[in-house]
Design an enzyme around this catalytic site. Structure first.
Site, mmCIF file in Angstrom:
data_model
loop_
_atom_site.group_PDB
_atom_site.id
_atom_site.type_symbol
_atom_site.label_atom_id
_atom_site.label_comp_id
_atom_site.label_asym_id
_atom_site.label_seq_id
_atom_site.Cartn_x
_atom_site.Cartn_y
_atom_site.Cartn_z
ATOM 1 N N CYS A 44 0.827 -1.217 0.000
ATOM 2 C CA CYS A 44 0.000 0.000 0.000
ATOM 3 C C CYS A 44 0.862 1.268 0.000
ATOM 4 O O CYS A 44 0.416 2.328 -0.410
ATOM 5 C CB CYS A 44 -0.907 0.027 1.226
ATOM 6 S SG CYS A 44 -1.668 -1.563 1.564
ATOM 7 N N VAL A 82 5.641 -22.569 -4.299
ATOM 8 C CA VAL A 82 4.850 -23.797 -4.242
ATOM 9 C C VAL A 82 4.182 -23.972 -5.605
ATOM 10 O O VAL A 82 3.454 -23.095 -6.068
ATOM 11 C CB VAL A 82 3.805 -23.734 -3.106
ATOM 12 C CG1 VAL A 82 2.883 -24.948 -3.173
ATOM 13 C CG2 VAL A 82 4.514 -23.677 -1.757
#
Ligand SMILES: Cc1cc2nc3c(=O)[nH]c(=O)nc-3n(C[C@H](O)[C@H](O)[C@H](O)COP(=O)(O)OP(=O)(O)OC[C@H]3O[C@@H](n4cnc5c(N)ncnc54)[C@H](O)[C@@H]3O)c2cc1C
Length: 472
Positions: A44, A82
């Site tokens: 952000c 992953v």
């Protein structure tokens, strides 16, 4: 051997879950796989880093990898992606990047877990998918030209800042921003501060669609006052280039010369990994979850920008990828996995954005179509009131659009814009939405008052008062 909690993704949702789980149950083995280098970073803040208000990219990091490993006892494995989930075997397949192989000895050639292709399997008892979202790359020609970029990673933030703050001879003079959502507008401010000519192209009639037309019009006037060229209702058909570098944005009717392009057309959930493991996605395309953040597999959770959340107003699944939702859900899942079942909590879609000197905020359901789809009969009222008592110097007008349900009188949502006092006022409305209050109940809230901070009747109360009359 203790139980193993595996987390995929090392930012807001993932690290919140890992930290909470380990704190609540120190015997739990907590392993986090992060495909990149950065963990626990504040995406952000990236527009403000580009603007120059934040000095170093590292300043955006809340907790360093070393702190996670050494102080929190979390087995954090960076540069480790992953690439598969085997739910039957309860394992994940991990691919290590070159950087990982160079720096971390785990699962090296002599490690029994290592596969020939450089991947390895890791077993889990509970798994959290916290893979976040990515910037959408719309199917327009020219996306691969030099000088065209999306903005969703720390690496990209560094590249963009290096370009706009770099050597004047190489710095672009102009930027076309495709998409008038909150990231596009935050970046418009950053580029303007760096001296670039900024043009925003938005295919819808208004910028900031989720904030409603009347709020957006104020924002658009302000953007024009700041020297931003706005092209609304304008579909970009192509980004054209010369010698491999961006040269112009082509719309149906025109051609606009620019020497850089930011494509900020929204984000999409990184849900493919879960989907390919047979985990159910919701209608929004994000991973479907229950009130504990569990997927349709009781040992697999999902949280943050890759997952749906429950909208308290519509009482339906929703996809509003924002930071607090990710942190909150991650923390709750960490507690659940550690043995203390904790609900992730609902959302009301509260958001706030700074656009140059304006604070722009929204919460709940303000779009009439969305309200009707959810079974409401929406009535809306726009009021303008001061941010301070009328006689107290320095006040600014605040425009509030508030929406209620004709049948029940229930508060459905609000949006606001003004130069001060908006960002936190929206939280009163958000709180009222969580409490399921009626507009009349909001009108009767005992809110604070002193001349430097607001009029006696706060703008939220005034909006509720006028809307309440309309609902009667
Ligand atoms: C420019 C910008 C400004 C923003 N401003 C605001 C704001 O003002 N307010 C607000 O509320 N929100 C804001 N957001 C949104 C906020 O940053 C996200 O909601 C929040 O980061 C979501 O956290 P997350 O953990 O779900 O996902 P992410 O932060 O996206 O983290 C997911 C992580 O998972 C990793 N990962 C993905 N796939 C794999 C895999 N297969 N294996 C291993 N690792 C993987 C990624 O590398 C990434 O680090 C902003 C976002 C951007 C880009």
């Amino acid at each position: 051997m203790g139980e193993t909690f595996v987390v995929i993704g090392g930012d807001a949702a993932g690290m919140s879950a890992a930290s909470k789980a380990k704190r609540e149950n120190p015997d739990l083995d907590v392993i986090v796989f992060e495909k990149g280098e950065w963990v626990s970073y504040g995406a952000c803040g990236m527009p403000y880093y580009v603007k120059g208000e934040i000095a170093e990219l590292e300043d955006l990091v809340a907790i360093t990898p070393e702190e996670f490993r050494e102080e929190r006892n979390i087995d954090l494995r960076t540069h480790s992606e992953v690439v598969g989930i085997d739910r039957e075997a309860k394992t994940v397949t991990v691919e290590r990047s070159e950087a990982n192989r160079a720096s971390e000895p785990r699962a090296g050639r002599n490690d029994p877990r290592a596969n020939d292709d450089g991947t390895y399997e890791q077993a889990y008892d509970d798994l959290l998918v916290a893979t976040g979202a990515r910037a959408i790359r719309p199917p327009i020609d020219g996306m691969d030209l030099d000088g065209v970029f999306t903005f969703h990673s720390m690496e990209r933030a560094r590249e963009v800042r290096d370009i706009v703050a770099g050597d004047a001879a190489e710095r672009p003079e102009s930027v076309g921003i495709i998409g008038g959502g909150y990231i596009g507008l935050e970046m418009a401010e950053a580029f303007d501060a760096r001296g670039l000519d900024v043009s925003v192209f938005e295919m819808l009639p208004h910028v900031l669609a989720p904030f409603g037309d009347s709020i957006a019009e104020t924002v658009e006037d302000h953007l024009r006052e700041q020297g931003v060229s706005l092209h609304l209702d304008t579909l970009v058909e192509e980004i054209s280039g010369e010698q491999g570098r961006v040269a112009a944005i082509e719309t149906e009717d025109d051609r606009y010369s620019v020497d850089s392009v930011l494509v900020a057309t929204g984000v999409a959930p990184n849900a493919e990994l879960a989907e390919s493991a047979g985990i159910e996605l919701g209608e929004t395309g994000a991973i479907a979850t229950d009130e504990y953040g569990r997927t349709d597999d009781p040992h697999v959770y999902a949280a943050g920008d890759c997952a749906e959340a429950h909208n308290v107003v519509t009482d339906a699944p929703d996809y509003v990828p924002l930071a607090l939702t990710a942190n909150r859900a991650g923390r709750a899942i960490g507690a659940t996995v550690a043995g203390d079942p904790t609900e992730v909590g609902g959302i009301v879609g509260t958001a706030v954005v700074k656009v140059f000197d304006l604070e722009v905020a929204r919460t709940g359901v303000t779009d009439p179509e969305v309200a009707e789809e959810a079974g409401f009969d929406p009535v809306s009222q726009v009021v303008t009131a001061g941010s301070r008592a009328h006689y107290y110097p320095g006040g600014e007008p605040i425009t509030v659009e508030m929406v209620g349900d004709r049948e029940t009188g229930r508060l459905l949502g609000a949006a606001m814009v003004g130069e001060e006092g908006v960002a936190k006022r929206i939280d009163t409305v958000a709180t009222a939405l969580h409490a399921g209050m009626t507009v009349e109940e909001v009108q009767n809230l005992d809110l604070s008052y002193a001349p430097p901070f607001g009029p006696t009747w706060d703008p939220v109360l005034t909006a509720a008062k006028v809307l309440s009359g309309k609902l009667e």
